[in-house]
Structures are given as structure tokens and as C-alpha cells.
Write an enzyme that holds these catalytic residues in place. Structure first.
Site, short mmCIF file in Angstrom:
data_model
loop_
_atom_site.label_atom_id
_atom_site.label_comp_id
_atom_site.label_asym_id
_atom_site.label_seq_id
_atom_site.Cartn_x
_atom_site.Cartn_y
_atom_site.Cartn_z
N ARG A 15 95.13 12.57 43.47
CA ARG A 15 94.89 11.29 44.12
C ARG A 15 94.94 11.38 45.64
O ARG A 15 95.51 12.30 46.22
CB ARG A 15 95.91 10.25 43.64
CG ARG A 15 95.72 9.78 42.23
CD ARG A 15 96.88 8.93 41.74
NE ARG A 15 98.08 9.73 41.46
CZ ARG A 15 99.21 9.25 40.95
NH1 ARG A 15 99.31 7.94 40.70
NH2 ARG A 15 100.23 10.04 40.70
N LYS A 75 102.36 10.16 45.98
CA LYS A 75 103.60 10.60 45.34
C LYS A 75 104.68 10.90 46.37
O LYS A 75 104.42 11.06 47.56
CB LYS A 75 103.36 11.83 44.47
CG LYS A 75 102.56 11.53 43.22
CD LYS A 75 103.24 10.51 42.32
CE LYS A 75 104.50 11.03 41.68
NZ LYS A 75 105.18 10.00 40.84
N TYR A 94 105.01 6.10 46.48
CA TYR A 94 105.94 6.07 45.36
C TYR A 94 107.09 7.01 45.67
O TYR A 94 106.89 8.14 46.14
CB TYR A 94 105.25 6.54 44.06
CG TYR A 94 104.24 5.57 43.52
CD1 TYR A 94 104.65 4.33 43.02
CD2 TYR A 94 102.88 5.88 43.47
CE1 TYR A 94 103.72 3.43 42.50
CE2 TYR A 94 101.95 4.99 42.96
CZ TYR A 94 102.38 3.77 42.49
OH TYR A 94 101.46 2.88 41.98
N HIS A 96 110.57 6.71 43.60
CA HIS A 96 111.33 6.92 42.36
C HIS A 96 112.64 7.66 42.63
O HIS A 96 112.96 8.66 41.97
CB HIS A 96 110.47 7.68 41.34
CG HIS A 96 109.23 6.95 40.92
ND1 HIS A 96 109.26 5.79 40.16
CD2 HIS A 96 107.92 7.20 41.17
CE1 HIS A 96 108.02 5.38 39.94
NE2 HIS A 96 107.18 6.20 40.55
N GLU A 118 106.86 1.24 44.18
CA GLU A 118 107.36 0.68 42.92
C GLU A 118 108.43 -0.38 43.09
O GLU A 118 108.81 -1.04 42.11
CB GLU A 118 107.87 1.80 42.00
CG GLU A 118 109.19 2.43 42.42
CD GLU A 118 109.05 3.57 43.41
OE1 GLU A 118 110.05 4.27 43.63
OE2 GLU A 118 107.94 3.76 43.95
N ASP A 269 109.37 9.10 35.46
CA ASP A 269 109.52 8.99 36.92
C ASP A 269 110.87 8.41 37.30
O ASP A 269 111.40 8.68 38.38
CB ASP A 269 108.41 8.09 37.51
CG ASP A 269 107.17 8.87 37.85
OD1 ASP A 269 107.26 10.10 37.97
OD2 ASP A 269 106.10 8.26 37.99
#
Length: 356
Positions: A15, A75, A94, A96, A118, A269
Site C-alpha cells: 500500500r 503501517k 496505523y 496498534h 485506528e 494487529d
């Protein structure tokens, strides 16, 4: 503001955070957008498509992070990224962190401000930047699970949808949020018998409307054990915003499943919602515990980067615009709720009890 979009470095991650059209819109707004060389290639976007819209190309990660003030990626940063991050960076991606104490400590040591996709949360509790990737992960879970049930993949040799003269396959889904709903919908559409475990009555009602082959149940432990024992595919899609996922499937329950069955943990995740889950990559995506194949890839949507990049970019662009427009973004409560770390301190409430 100078916005930097680095190349993703996670294993087989394809991505890119901003597609060319979105980057071009930011340029038109007066921002300076930098893209690391070839960052969009795996998603189908060439450097030339970006430069035609006014985006500047950084020759490597070092130059990209040096130029950028607002770092927008998909990420969480890993080793190659962390050495370039600075205290004055505003990181938007993101994270996590609940499942990553070591990464959390490194970000605290750097002292930057990190806003996690998130945990950007609307007043009604919706998570708008998690939703599109959750839907994709939910669909991938059923697609991958269907494949892993094939005998050449070590599966029990079951066709989930069945056909006249055969049994339908059975899919159990934990959670009816965006990811779980997508899994249940795809499994039901393919003809499987689907059981969804959920505690919210409104979500149960939504799942029942998917079709007569969908059953919704409250997750009482003995009921879970009974339904899992006869399942061909189990999908875990349990979320507590910003926190580690609770375990909803124990090893003892797993032992009750037939050999060659499959479990897919979308919640990996956030630490995973199955007791036997551990993170895997697209390079080595599966392992077997108690005779059951486990798929616990931490970046499931990265396998379909053309789709995923378009989806995540459409979700994050309005928020990138806010972040790039000066400190006024701090008046936006959704973004403020999204702050995980800042100035060497843990900010998000779900991380306060984290052991570092």
C-alpha cells in the site's frame, strides 16, 4: 506544510498512504508533498503520475523523512523507519501500539506526536479510518480461509458453499463490526452456514438480515465451544478501541475442532483474539496448532494494495488536510482522541496500563 509519504517497509506490504490524485489535491492547497521513490509502484502508481501533479520525489527514506514535517504512511514504523523519525515529526498512520510495547518505547524515546488511524474516533464511537481496511480484511479472511480449506493446502477438503447432495460448510465469526460483518456477508453469500457471535442486539439484527443461513448468538462460553467444534472456518474480528483484543477462543476450544479446519485472526494487529494466535507475515502466513491451520497476518489488506490504497486514501485525506493546516487540528476532538504518544508520554487512555 511539508508532507512526507514514505515507502512501506513491512514484509510484502504494497500500500501507499496517498494516491496521486490525493497528493495532487494537497499540492493545490499549497502544501509541499514529498514521496519516497517508487512508494506507489506496488499499488499501480508510478512516480511520474505523482510528479505530473506537483509532487516531489525523495531519492530515499533519509531524504523523505528529512523533508517531511507531517509523515503520512500506512503501517506502523519499523526498524528502517524509526532511525529517521524525529521529535518534531507528526506521524499519522496505523500504530496498534497495544500489541507493540517495544515500538511504543521507541516512539516515546523519540518524543514525536503519533496519531493512530485506528483510534481517530467520532463522537458516536465510529472509527472512520479503521473501517475501510476492516472491511477489506473481513473479505480477505473468508477468501483466504476458503483456500486454506483445500486439501492441497493442508485443509480438510471442504467446499464451504456446498452443493446439492453435500453438506454446506460452516463459518463462525466473532464480532459484527466492520470486519466481522464483511466476513459474515461474504461467507453467507457463498452459501455457507454462518454463526456470528456478538453482544450488541442491533448488530445481531443486522447480521440476521444477511440471510436465512445466518444465525446470531450471544458468546456464552459453552455455546462458543459447541459452535466452534463443528466449524470449518473461524474468523476473529473482536475490537476494543486502542486496547489489546480479548481472547474469545481458547486452546481447549481449538482442540475440539477437526484437523484441517482453519482459523483467521483479523484482531492480530491488536494482539489477537485467539489464545493460540501469533503474528505472521504474507511471506510465511500460516502455522498449525492442535491440527488447525492458523492465518494471522498483521497486514491483510496489504495483499490487495490497489484497492486498499484507494480506500484508505479516501478515508484519511480530509484528516490529512486538517493536520496540515497548522495547530487548529487540536480543536478537532476526533483527532485529539487519536493521539497515542506525544512528547515522550503515553496519551491514549487504552494504553495507560501498558507495561514497557
Amino acid at each position: 506544510m511539508r508532507i512526507g509519504v514514505p515507502k512501506e517497509t513491512k514484509t510484502l506490504e504494497g500500500r501507499v498512504a496517498l494516491v496521486p490524485a490525493a497528493a495532487g489535491d494537497l499540492v493545490k492547497r499549497g502544501h509541499e508533498v514529498w514521496l519516497e521513490k517508487d512508494a506507489g509502484v506496488k499499488s499501480g502508481f508510478t512516480d511520474e503520475q505523482y510528479t505530473q501533479l506537483g509532487v516531489k520525489i525523495a531519492v530515499d527514506a533519509a531524504q523523505l523523512y528529512e523533508k517531511g514535517q507531517l509523515i503520512v504512511k500506512v503501517k506502523e514504523p519499523i526498524a528502517g523507519d524509526l532511525k529517521h523519525l524525529r521529535k518534531d515529526h507528526l506521524l499519522f498512520c496505523y500504530l496498534h501500539l497495544a500489541a507493540e510495547p517495544e515500538l511504543t518505547k521507541q516512539l516515546l524515546d523519540i518524543g514525536l506526536t503519533g496519531i493512530a488511524f485506528e483510534t481517530v474516533e467520532l463522537p458516536n464511537g465510529d472509527l472512520p479510518l479503521l473501517a475501510p481496511m476492516s472491511v477489506i480484511a473481513g473479505k480477505i479472511a473468508v477468501q483466504v480461509g476458503t483456500h486454506l480449506l483445500h486439501q492441497p493446502e493442508g485443509g480438510k477438503g471442504k467446499l464451504l458453499g456446498g452443493l446439492p447432495s453435500t453438506e454446506r460448510g460452516k463459518v463462525v465469526v466473532f464480532g459484527a463490526g466492520q470486519a466481522g460483518s464483511a466476513s459474515a456477508a461474504l461467507a453467507a453469500a457463498g452459501g455457507s452456514n454462518v454463526v456470528v457471535f456478538e453482544m450488541r442486539q442491533d448488530r445481531m439484527d443486522q447480521m440476521m438480515r444477511l440471510g436465512n443461513n445466518v444465525t446470531t448468538l450471544y458468546p456464552y462460553a459453552d455455546v462458543v465451544a459447541r459452535e466452534v467444534a463443528s466449524a470449518d472456518l473461524v474468523v476473529g474480528a473482536v475490537l476494543v478501541t486502542g486496547a489489546r483484543a480479548p481472547h474469545v477462543l481458547t486452546r481447549e476450544m481449538l482442540k475440539g475442532m477437526q484437523d484441517g479446519s482453519v482459523v483467521v485472526d483479523i484482531s492480530i494487529d491488536q494482539g489477537g483474539c485467539f489464545e493460540t494466535s501469533r503474528p505472521t507475515t504474507w511471506k510465511e502466513p500460516t502455522y498449525v496448532e492442535e491440527g488447525v491451520t492458523h492465518f494471522c497476518v498483521t497486514n491483510m489488506p496489504g495483499a490487495v494494495p490497489q484497492t486498499s490504497s484507494q480506500a484508505i486514501c479516501a478515508a484519511i485525506l480530509p484528516w490529512v488536510n486538517k493536520l496540515a493546516s497548522g495547530d487548529a487540528w487540536r480543536q478537532n476532538q476526533a483527532l485529539v482522541r487519536g493521539i497515542n504518544v506525544e512528547g515522550g508520554k503515553l496519551v491514549h487512555p487504552a494504553l495507560q496500563d501498558m507495561k514497557l
